[in-house]
Design a protein around this motif. Structure first.
Motif: not given
Length: 166
Positions: A5, A7, A57-59, A93-94, A97, A106
């Motif tokens: 992922r 960022r 997105s985080q989702e 961040h992942t 969050g 996150g």
């Protein structure tokens, strides 16, 4: 599975007009790294089980990677989600969050929510939830659930029932 992922650019990078040296293609599940400039520029492309761009997105990350793992856990399998990368690459961040707004949550807060939603189902009459949040930094293992500046340093031990941390 190995998932990458990228960022999003942070405020400092945006302010200074930083140009990304890595790009990702979600459909092709590849990441391209650019080294050098001009004629000496070299591009290397790597394939992974799944790839998320800085615009994911985080989702999306949670739904496609960790949510299926949680379903397995709820069927009795032990699992680990392991974030790896250099400082500043987006692990926090992942994984964590931000708790400011639900869309910024996150993987960890979303996982906790999903687990407790599962446990509301009638087939779960008794439950014990255990989790650990460990960090390996400078070849030292630390428990991040211990509060304060001096995170508890852990030793990896071998026991009758397997490897464990103490």
């Amino acid at each position: 599975q190995v998932v990458v992922r990228l960022r999003p650019m942070n405020e400092r990078e945006q302010r200074h007009g930083t140009v990304p040296v890595i790009s990702a293609k979600t459909q092709e599940k590849v990441v391209t790294v650019v080294k050098g400039r001009g004629r000496k520029q070299v591009k290397s492309t790597y394939s992974f089980d799944n790839v998320f761009t800085a615009f994911s997105s985080q989702e999306e990350v949670f739904e496609e990677t960790v949510k299926p793992v949680i379903a397995d856990v709820m069927r009795g399998y032990e699992s680990t989600v392991f974030a790896y990368g250099q400082t500043g690459t987006g692990k926090t961040h992942t994984m964590e969050g931000s708790l400011e707004r639900p869309e910024l949550y996150g993987v960890i807060p979303r996982s906790a929510q999903a687990i407790f939603e599962y446990l509301k189902q009638p087939q779960y009459k008794e439950q014990v939830v255990k989790c650990s949040y460990l960090e390996i930094y400078n070849e030292e293992l630390r428990d991040l659930l211990v509060e304060g500046k001096n995170k508890a340093k852990l030793d990896i031990m071998e026991g009758k029932e397997g490897t464990f941390c103490r």
